[in-house]
Each structure stands twice: as structure tokens, then as C-alpha cells.
Motif scaffolding. Structure first.
Motif, short mmCIF file in Angstrom:
data_model
loop_
_atom_site.label_atom_id
_atom_site.label_comp_id
_atom_site.label_asym_id
_atom_site.label_seq_id
_atom_site.Cartn_x
_atom_site.Cartn_y
_atom_site.Cartn_z
N LYS A 1 8.42 13.07 -9.87
CA LYS A 1 9.05 14.28 -9.31
C LYS A 1 10.39 14.51 -10.01
O LYS A 1 11.13 13.56 -10.29
N VAL B 1 0.85 -1.21 0.00
CA VAL B 1 0.00 0.00 0.00
C VAL B 1 0.88 1.25 0.00
O VAL B 1 0.66 2.19 -0.77
N ILE B 2 1.90 1.24 0.86
CA ILE B 2 2.79 2.41 0.96
C ILE B 2 3.58 2.58 -0.34
O ILE B 2 3.71 3.68 -0.87
N LYS C 1 1.40 3.92 -3.18
CA LYS C 1 1.16 5.36 -3.01
C LYS C 1 2.40 6.16 -3.43
O LYS C 1 2.30 7.18 -4.12
N LYS D 1 2.76 6.34 -7.19
CA LYS D 1 1.80 7.30 -7.74
C LYS D 1 2.25 8.73 -7.49
O LYS D 1 2.07 9.62 -8.30
N THR D 2 2.84 8.93 -6.34
CA THR D 2 3.12 10.29 -5.88
C THR D 2 4.50 10.81 -6.26
O THR D 2 4.64 11.98 -6.59
N TYR D 3 5.52 9.96 -6.21
CA TYR D 3 6.88 10.50 -6.29
C TYR D 3 7.69 10.14 -7.53
O TYR D 3 8.76 10.71 -7.75
#
Lengths: 338, 249
Positions: B24, B12-13, B16, B19-21
Motif C-alpha cells: 500500500k 496467520v494474521i 495476511k 500479503k495485503t498491506y
């Protein structure tokens, strides 16, 4: 979501939901929180009041396991947060001072992520998330990236994320700070309803009206020490000897001129608050002064002590400090009037 | 917490974080652009580099930069935005949390490295390539790199605070670990300093990748490579864990 692993501490007839025992936090030589002892009972709405830097956020951090106490212990439903962190974290929801959502994700994705972290079964999570989005007025924007959300929307989403696992104890650190009236009202209403439904609420705020209107009991913390702990009304009674008079004069005199009547005078907007032990004598002197200076008295009201008066007295803030607090406060004074 | 639950939360971590980093700028620059730029610069400046070392070099750089960068970028970004508190406050053990962060680094660096190799190898020949050994070598190298990145970033508040000391160490390791040429050639004029190479874990990563692509030439050294890489992974995760816990005090 109940957790049977966490036993419930009982104090007399009341269950203790949150307990701080000699809680102390030091950063080098600086003591942020000093020997804090406190019990919050199950189902209670508790407010921790204090000026900036008083130790409110540090207290919340220690109670929730975000910061390790230098000394003492924090217990939630009888379980020590440092010894049994996972058991405790399952039953608490925490809304930190800063809205910590993932701005790259949508509101829906943020809530699903929170639900997965807390092992909420998928079907249950989806139903609850829909309900939370409706309650916080975010349902229509659920598929928008939260980077595009306003400050109020981000705050509401942060609170929704803290509620997705149905916590028994909710910590809110300055939940309405810097928000518009609509968001503030929405959040206060939701939190009030949660508390009515049995959730224990621990809230820090520097909005005195907020604490006065929402909390069953308040603690006032100053320079890391708890200086008062009681119901708002009992705290007001404790400084009951001191009454204030609100007077409006035309033309508006200077603060110095009014100090002829009492040394403890505060200007608030176009009015003055004069603190006194004997209101009838002070009112006579005010009238005498107004006549002598040819001021027109627009209105005179005697005011019972407010929670703000308690706060000022116990924290040693000056009138200027309180005016600064007034400037950032969203609603009126909330002072009892006679 | 059961192993099932911990594994689920690691995924799960990591999901996420992906998806998020991944998109960048620091992740893209340090994780993909820089290793290729370094490889190109090295080729242009050192025509003596043999083809087998070119392949090994770009493979190791890809694992090393990809793994270290993602792991090192995510934690400071989470800390800066305050989202790390969300993870600390959740019923997730800190070990699970750190493993989730590593998995995000692994899922970035591992496929990127395999993709790079699958593009390069048809042009260079396959020597005595051992696919299973290669996958294990790359996987261990990536896990080591993620642990290395986490150990640096576990208590940092800003990406820049991690990147400058980590880049310093990364470049030293690249030039002293025989990434682009055999260790004997690097220390040709200073053989007494050769021990430095054996103190650097990247040397073992390079050797494992080299032997799995070009052919096994020293089985004892290969066993030593894997043993030392696994020991370094454990040590670096322990350091990351201790540093992470220390942020709570």
C-alpha cells in the motif's frame, strides 16, 4: 464444528439458541436499542424486520460481540458473549451488512484465511472451501483477486467465509440488500438449505417478502423497541380486521379523488390499494364513484392483510415510506390474495 | 486458548497483513521512502554529522518509521473496509489480534533495517560492532515502534487521522532524541532542557543501537536502555489494547 464448552439453554422443550435479555445500546443521549428481550430457538429461521435506523444492525452487533451492550446481556447457546467470547465465536457465523472481504486476495485465499482463523484442519478446510465455492457459483473464479468481483460475487464470498467453519448459528445482516435477482435467489436458497440442515438463522432485512417467505418467526423493531414478535401468519391475523382492495381504473385517477371512498389509500404502480374495515361497502362505493366519474374498472381484488400491512401498522410508516421500500425490493408484493 | 493456537493465529494474521498491506502507498512511503529522504535531507543540511551518527541515525529512522507506519496503517485500513469486524468476530483474543498486527510491522521493519545496515556498514567501517547486541537492539527498537504505531491507531478509522498526530510526535522525538548527534550537542545552548531527551523513549533506542555499533561505553546506560524500552513496549501495548476494546463500546 460443535463446541462442547458451550452449554445449551433449554426453554421448556425447546433449546434456546439466541437470547437477548434487556439488551440496550445507547450512544450518548440516543438509545439505539431499548430493553430488547428475545429468544430464538435452535433450528429456527428468525427474521428481524424494521425500517432503516430501527436498531437491527445494532442488535446483531450486540448479539455477536461486535458491540458491548450498555445494559443487558446476549446469550448464544446459553453462553454470555461478553463473558465467554471465544467459545461463542467458534459456533457462530456472521455476515455483516457490508461485504468485508480482503479485495487484495483471491476468493480462495480469503476462504483459507477464514478457515485458519477458526482452526479448521487444512484437509477439511480445502474440501469445505471447494464445496462452498461450487454452491455459491465462485469455483471458476477462485483464483481471481476479489477486487475484480461484482457486488453479488463479493456478497456470496462474504457468506461463504461465514460458513467455512460450519457454524451452528448464522447471523445475516441484510444479506440480499442491493443484489441482482440471481445472487438474491442463490443466497436465499443456500440459507434455506442450511436452516433445513439444522443451522439456526437470525436474519435482519427490510425486504418484507424475504422475511415472509423464509422465516419461521419474525420480530419487528422500530425506534429500538421490539413492537411485534410472532410467526408471519399470526402477525397477519392480529391485524385481521383490516382488509385492502386493489383496484385498477382507466383513466388513472389521482390519489385525492379516491380518498372520497377511504382516507387510507395508497398508489402502487398503476393500481391503488384501498384499506377498509368493510370491503363490500367500499367496493360498492368504488363502483358508484367510478360510474359517476366515468372511469372504467379494469380489475378489483380483495387482499388479505400481508406482513407488509403488519409492518406498516406497527412501525407507523406512511404510504410514501412503503413505496420507497418497494422501489428497492427485488421481487413482487407477495401478498395473499382471495 | 492455548499458546500454540494463539501463536498460530498471530502468524496467520501477520501473513495476511503482509500479503495485503505491504504494497500500500502509505506503507511504502512512510516505511521506506521517508526515512531515507529524511536521512538525505539531514546530511545535506548538517555537514557536521559524524559518520557513526549517520549510521546510527539511518538505522534508528528505519526501525522507527518502518515499525510505526505498518502498525499504524493496517488497523485504520481494516476498519475502513470493515474487515476488522471479521477479526473481532473470529475466535481470536484481542491481544492475539494486536500481536499479529505488530508481527506484520516487525517483519517489515526488521529485515529492511538489517538490509540497510548491511549496505552501509562496508563503506563506513565496523567500529566495535557487536552483532548479537545490534540484533537485540534493533529488534527491541522495532517492537517498541510497532507498539507505538498500534497505540496511535488502535481506535482510528482513517490513516490520515493517525498520521498527522503521529508524525507530529515522531518528528519531535527525532529532533530531541539525539538521532543524528549526541544529546550534549543538541542541548549545548539549553542544557537545562536536556531532561526532555531522557523523557523520550527513542533516546534509549538510539543509545542501544549506538553502543552496539560503535562499542559499549556505558554498560549501566545500556541496561537502562533495554529496561526502559521493554517497559515502554508493555505500556504502549496496554494503551493499544485499552483503546481497541473501547471501540466496542
Amino acid at each position: 464444528m460443535k463446541n462442547e464448552n458451550v452449554c445449551e439453554a433449554v426453554d421448556g422443550e425447546l433449546k434456546v439458541a439466541i437470547e437477548a435479555r434487556d439488551l440496550t445500546k445507547q450512544y450518548g443521549e440516543f438509545t439505539a436499542v431499548n430493553d430488547l428481550n428475545l429468544k430464538v430457538f435452535d433450528g429456527e429461521f428468525f427474521g428481524l424486520l424494521g425500517p432503516n435506523g430501527a436498531g437491527k444492525t445494532t442488535t446483531v452487533k450486540m448479539l455477536t460481540g461486535l458491540s458491548k451492550p450498555t445494559k443487558g446481556e446476549a446469550l448464544i447457546m446459553g453462553a454470555n458473549i461478553m463473558e465467554r467470547p471465544l467459545d461463542v465465536k467458534r459456533i457462530i457465523g456472521v455476515v455483516p451488512e457490508v461485504s468485508n472481504i480482503y479485495v487484495e486476495m483471491t476468493a480462495w485465499e480469503n476462504l483459507i484465511f477464514a478457515a485458519e482463523l477458526y482452526d479448521v484442519p487444512r484437509g477439511e478446510a480445502v474440501e469445505r472451501i471447494k464445496m462452498l465455492l461450487e454452491v455459491f457459483g465462485l469455483y471458476e473464479r477462485r483464483h481471481d483477486k476479489s477486487a475484480n468481483f461484482s457486488k453479488g460475487m463479493r456478497r456470496r464470498l462474504t457468506i461463504a467465509m461465514a460458513l467455512v467453519h460450519n457454524p451452528r448459528v448464522l447471523f445475516l445482516d441484510e444479506p440480499t440488500s442491493g443484489l441482482d435477482v440471481q445472487s438474491t435467489r442463490n443466497i436465499r436458497e443456500v440459507v434455506r438449505r442450511l436452516n433445513r440442515d439444522g443451522v439456526t438463522v437470525f436474519m435482519t432485512t427490510h425486504f418484507i417478502d424475504e422475511a415472509d417467505n423464509l422465516c419461521n418467526r419474525v420480530g419487528i423493531i422500530n425506534k429500538g423497541q421490539l413492537v411485534a414478535l410472532d410467526t408471519p401468519e399470526r402477525l397477519k391475523q392480529k391485524i385481521g380486521g383490516r382488509v385492502s382492495i386493489e383496484v385498477s381504473l382507466q383513466p388513472i385517477p389521482s390519489l385525492e379523488e379516491l380518498k372520497e371512498v377511504s382516507s387510507d389509500v395508497m398508489k402502487t404502480g398503476d393500481k391503488f390499494i384501498v384499506y377498509t374495515e368493510n370491503p363490500s361497502i367500499t367496493i360498492s362505493e368504488l363502483i358508484k364513484l367510478a360510474n359517476a366519474k366515468e372511469w372504467k374498472i379494469i380489475s378489483v381484488k380483495t387482499l388479505t392483510p400481508s406482513l407488509e400491512d403488519v409492518f406498516v401498522k406497527l412501525t407507523g410508516l406512511t404510504a410514501v415510506d412503503v413505496e420507497r421500500l418497494e422501489l428497492i425490493r427485488p421481487s413482487g408484493r407477495g401478498r395473499g390474495r382471495e | 486458548m492455548s499458546i500454540d493456537t494463539s501463536l498460530k493465529k498471530i502468524f496467520v494474521i501477520a501473513a495476511k497483513d503482509i500479503k495485503t498491506y505491504y504494497s500500500k502507498p502509505p506503507s511504502l512511503f512512510y516505511g521506506i521512502v521517508l526515512p531515507f529522504a529524511l536521512f538525505g535531507a539531514f546530511l545535506a543540511g548538517r555537514p557536521c554529522v559524524t559518520e557513526d551518527y549517520r549510521v546510527v541515525g539511518v538505522t534508528v529512522l528505519s526501525t522507527f518509521f518502518g515499525g510505526t507506519t505498518i502498525a499504524a496503517v493496517i488497523l485504520p485500513l481494516e476498519r475502513r473496509s470493515g474487515t476488522i469486524d471479521r477479526l473481532i468476530l473470529a475466535p481470536v483474543s484481542f491481544k492475539t489480534l494486536l500481536l499479529g498486527k505488530s508481527l506484520a510491522g516487525f517483519t517489515f521493519s526488521f529485515p529492511v533495517t538489517l538490509l540497510v545496515l548491511s549496505i552501509i556498514l562496508p563503506f563506513t567501517g565496523f567500529w566495535n560492532l557487536n552483532p548479537l547486541l545490534l540484533v537485540v537492539s534493533i529488534a527491541l527498537s522495532v517492537i517498541f515502534s510497532c507498539a507505538f504505531g498500534l497505540a496511535f491507531s488502535a481506535s482510528a478509522n482513517d490513516v490520515a487521522d493517525v498520521m498527522w498526530p503521529m508524525n507530529f510526535v515522531r518528528f519531535l522525538m527525532i529532533f530531541f532524541s539525539g538521532v543524528f548527534m549526541p544529546i550534549d550537542e543538541i542541548y549545548l545552548y539549553m542544557p537545562s532542557l536536556k531532561f526532555i531527551a531522557y523523557l523520550l523513549p527513542l533516546t534509549y533506542s538510539v543509545d542501544a543501537v549506538y553502543q552496539s555499533i560503535v562499542g559499549i561505553n556505558d554498560i549501566m546506560m545500556l541496561i537502562a536502555d533495554f529496561t526502559i524500552l521493554i517497559a515502554m513496549i508493555i505500556l504502549l501495548y496496554y494503551i493499544a489494547y485499552r483503546r481497541f476494546i473501547k471501540t466496542l463500546t
